[in-house]
Design an enzyme around this catalytic site. Structure first.
Site, mmCIF file in Angstrom:
data_model
loop_
_atom_site.group_PDB
_atom_site.id
_atom_site.type_symbol
_atom_site.label_atom_id
_atom_site.label_comp_id
_atom_site.label_asym_id
_atom_site.label_seq_id
_atom_site.Cartn_x
_atom_site.Cartn_y
_atom_site.Cartn_z
ATOM 1 N N GLN A 102 0.846 -1.196 0.000
ATOM 2 C CA GLN A 102 0.000 0.000 0.000
ATOM 3 C C GLN A 102 0.881 1.247 0.000
ATOM 4 O O GLN A 102 0.381 2.361 -0.127
ATOM 5 C CB GLN A 102 -0.890 0.029 1.249
ATOM 6 C CG GLN A 102 -1.764 -1.199 1.428
ATOM 7 C CD GLN A 102 -2.408 -1.225 2.796
ATOM 8 O OE1 GLN A 102 -3.436 -0.584 3.020
ATOM 9 N NE2 GLN A 102 -1.807 -1.945 3.725
ATOM 10 N N ASP A 105 6.233 4.676 -1.304
ATOM 11 C CA ASP A 105 7.699 4.841 -1.414
ATOM 12 C C ASP A 105 8.252 3.670 -2.233
ATOM 13 O O ASP A 105 7.524 2.701 -2.491
ATOM 14 C CB ASP A 105 8.338 4.893 -0.005
ATOM 15 C CG ASP A 105 8.138 3.595 0.784
ATOM 16 O OD1 ASP A 105 7.590 3.663 1.906
ATOM 17 O OD2 ASP A 105 8.491 2.512 0.276
ATOM 18 N N HIS A 120 -1.195 1.600 -4.422
ATOM 19 C CA HIS A 120 -1.568 3.007 -4.227
ATOM 20 C C HIS A 120 -0.688 3.982 -4.997
ATOM 21 O O HIS A 120 -0.706 5.180 -4.721
ATOM 22 C CB HIS A 120 -1.546 3.368 -2.727
ATOM 23 C CG HIS A 120 -2.637 2.673 -1.972
ATOM 24 N ND1 HIS A 120 -2.645 2.593 -0.606
ATOM 25 C CD2 HIS A 120 -3.744 2.010 -2.381
ATOM 26 C CE1 HIS A 120 -3.721 1.923 -0.209
ATOM 27 N NE2 HIS A 120 -4.400 1.546 -1.275
ATOM 28 N N CYS A 132 -4.111 12.718 -20.084
ATOM 29 C CA CYS A 132 -4.546 13.042 -21.466
ATOM 30 C C CYS A 132 -3.963 12.129 -22.532
ATOM 31 O O CYS A 132 -4.499 11.976 -23.608
ATOM 32 C CB CYS A 132 -4.188 14.506 -21.765
ATOM 33 S SG CYS A 132 -2.411 14.828 -21.715
ATOM 34 N N THR A 196 0.499 -2.859 8.741
ATOM 35 C CA THR A 196 -0.683 -2.147 8.256
ATOM 36 C C THR A 196 -1.780 -2.184 9.314
ATOM 37 O O THR A 196 -1.928 -3.160 10.036
ATOM 38 C CB THR A 196 -1.228 -2.735 6.922
ATOM 39 O OG1 THR A 196 -2.352 -1.961 6.480
ATOM 40 C CG2 THR A 196 -1.638 -4.193 7.057
ATOM 41 N N SER A 197 -2.536 -1.071 9.384
ATOM 42 C CA SER A 197 -3.632 -1.017 10.358
ATOM 43 C C SER A 197 -4.835 -1.810 9.848
ATOM 44 O O SER A 197 -5.778 -2.076 10.576
ATOM 45 C CB SER A 197 -4.038 0.436 10.594
ATOM 46 O OG SER A 197 -4.352 1.046 9.341
ATOM 47 N N ALA A 239 8.814 -4.835 12.697
ATOM 48 C CA ALA A 239 9.198 -5.704 11.567
ATOM 49 C C ALA A 239 10.712 -5.737 11.366
ATOM 50 O O ALA A 239 11.276 -6.748 10.935
ATOM 51 C CB ALA A 239 8.514 -5.205 10.299
HETATM 52 P P1 OAD Z 1 -1.248 3.102 9.051
HETATM 53 O O1 OAD Z 1 -0.519 4.321 9.487
HETATM 54 O O2 OAD Z 1 -2.738 3.095 9.021
HETATM 55 O O3 OAD Z 1 -0.815 1.826 9.916
HETATM 56 C C1 OAD Z 1 0.555 1.558 10.119
HETATM 57 C C2 OAD Z 1 0.639 0.267 10.916
HETATM 58 O O4 OAD Z 1 2.017 -0.062 11.068
HETATM 59 C C3 OAD Z 1 0.047 0.382 12.323
HETATM 60 O O5 OAD Z 1 -0.794 -0.735 12.560
HETATM 61 C C4 OAD Z 1 1.287 0.329 13.239
HETATM 62 O O6 OAD Z 1 1.009 -0.353 14.458
HETATM 63 C C5 OAD Z 1 2.231 -0.485 12.397
HETATM 64 N N1 OAD Z 1 3.648 -0.271 12.701
HETATM 65 C C6 OAD Z 1 4.247 0.854 13.178
HETATM 66 N N2 OAD Z 1 5.580 0.647 13.306
HETATM 67 C C7 OAD Z 1 5.818 -0.638 12.876
HETATM 68 C C8 OAD Z 1 6.985 -1.451 12.760
HETATM 69 N N3 OAD Z 1 8.202 -0.993 13.109
HETATM 70 N N4 OAD Z 1 6.852 -2.718 12.282
HETATM 71 C C9 OAD Z 1 5.628 -3.206 11.932
HETATM 72 N N5 OAD Z 1 4.478 -2.489 12.009
HETATM 73 C C10 OAD Z 1 4.586 -1.217 12.488
HETATM 74 O O7 OAD Z 1 -0.689 2.763 7.572
HETATM 75 P P2 OAD Z 1 -1.332 1.786 6.520
HETATM 76 O O8 OAD Z 1 -2.002 0.629 7.155
HETATM 77 O O9 OAD Z 1 -0.271 1.485 5.505
HETATM 78 O O10 OAD Z 1 -3.826 4.977 1.591
HETATM 79 O O11 OAD Z 1 -2.437 2.720 5.818
HETATM 80 C C11 OAD Z 1 -3.123 2.159 4.725
HETATM 81 C C12 OAD Z 1 -3.482 3.258 3.795
HETATM 82 O O12 OAD Z 1 -4.170 4.288 4.515
HETATM 83 C C13 OAD Z 1 -2.305 3.978 3.175
HETATM 84 O O13 OAD Z 1 -1.781 3.293 2.071
HETATM 85 C C14 OAD Z 1 -2.976 5.260 2.728
HETATM 86 C C15 OAD Z 1 -3.848 5.544 3.923
HETATM 87 O O14 OAD Z 1 -5.041 6.103 3.528
HETATM 88 C C16 OAD Z 1 -3.708 5.832 0.519
HETATM 89 O O15 OAD Z 1 -2.867 6.705 0.505
HETATM 90 C C17 OAD Z 1 -4.680 5.575 -0.565
#
Ligand code: OAD
Length: 255
Positions: A102, A105, A120, A132, A196-197, A239
């Site tokens: 998702q 980067d 994404h 275009c 991911t959350s 991770a």
């Molecule tokens: P979030 O910011 O929602 O969640 C990040 C997750 O990573 C959380 O559950 C943290 O607990 C976990 N986390 C933090 N540090 C970590 C580590 N060192 N090792 C493992 N996990 C760790 O980010 P995403 O789930 O990626 O969409 O968000 C999903 C999407 O929401 C993004 O792609 C973006 C946003 O809307 C778009 O831009 C379309």
């Protein structure tokens, strides 16, 4: 080794088709704030979900463009961390292995991962707002000159505004990538879910699709997510710590 990691090794030793779903947490240890981290400094007062939308860009293209320029500035010095490198190593241990990310980067690719499905988009790229010349009509802004204080440049083909090549809230995901992600999810024997959350669909649907098709779900996240109640194994650690240990244990068991 704690019990959850040992269980994960046991499951993976018997697998040949592995898929990984990653989110912002895998890049956190590279210094890139997760999407729901409090935005720092100038952007603290803005809610990213209010800026990453077509409406916001139409209403105030400069504000949205500057928000992405800010995020690109944060990402530029970032380097792949131990989690990215571990996932790149994992790819060589399984006949079928793909990362669905998702993240916008390019740290997975820079760590050496070759099969990466980008749901994404790519923040380092820009495109014509109207696509275009076809979807996407990429625009290399380094070849353009424009008044940066006035916001985004315009498309050299049609004059429409240029925007980041990322998926905004309410937009559809690139269809080829989405289809490839679903296909990989339903064929996987194991899905690793890293950082991911699990709040944003359709990406967050992939684990359910995989599990429904018989896959074992293994989550790598220091805290619980919306997926934790569904997964089979939860490795509650960053991770950057847990994935390198997983790879070392798999290599030691001659996967
Ligand atoms: P979030 O910011 O929602 O969640 C990040 C997750 O990573 C959380 O559950 C943290 O607990 C976990 N986390 C933090 N540090 C970590 C580590 N060192 N090792 C493992 N996990 C760790 O980010 P995403 O789930 O990626 O969409 O968000 C999903 C999407 O929401 C993004 O792609 C973006 C946003 O809307 C778009 O831009 C379309």
């Amino acid at each position: 080794m704690e019990e959850s990691l040992a269980k994960a090794v046991e499951v993976l030793r018997r697998a040949s088709r592995v898929v990984v779903l990653t989110g912002a947490g895998v890049s956190k240890e590279s210094g890139i704030p997760t999407f729901r981290d409090a935005q720092t400094g100038l952007w603290a007062q803005y809610d990213p979900t209010q800026l990453a939308t077509r409406d916001a860009f139409i209403r105030d293209p400069k504000l949205v463009w500057d928000f992405y320029e800010f995020r690109r500035e944060i990402m530029r010095p970032a380097k792949p961390n131990a989690a990215h490198h571990a996932l790149a190593e994992l790819e060589s241990l399984f006949p079928e292995f793909v990362i669905i990310t998702q993240n916008v980067d390019d740290l997975h690719e820079r760590a050496g991962s070759r099969r990466v499905i980008r749901l994404h988009g790519r923040i380092e790229e820009n495109k014509c707002y109207d696509d275009c010349q076809g979807d996407p009509t990429l625009v290399d802004v380094r070849t353009l000159t424009w008044d940066h204080d006035a916001g985004p440049p315009t498309c050299p083909h049609c004059g429409a505004k240029v925007r980041p090549n990322v998926v905004w809230y309410g937009e559809v995901l690139p269809s080829a990538e989405l289809e490839a992600a679903y296909d990989a999810s339903v064929q996987a024997q194991v899905m690793l879910i890293v950082g991911t959350s699990g709040l944003v669909t359709p990406a967050a649907n992939m684990p359910y699709r995989a599990q429904h098709a018989g896959a074992t779900l293994i989550e790598f996240n220091p805290v619980a997510s919306a997926l934790t109640s569904t997964v089979n194994i939860h490795v509650a650690a960053p991770a950057g710590d847990s994935l390198p240990r997983l790879v070392a244990a798999l290599k030691a068991s001659h996967v």
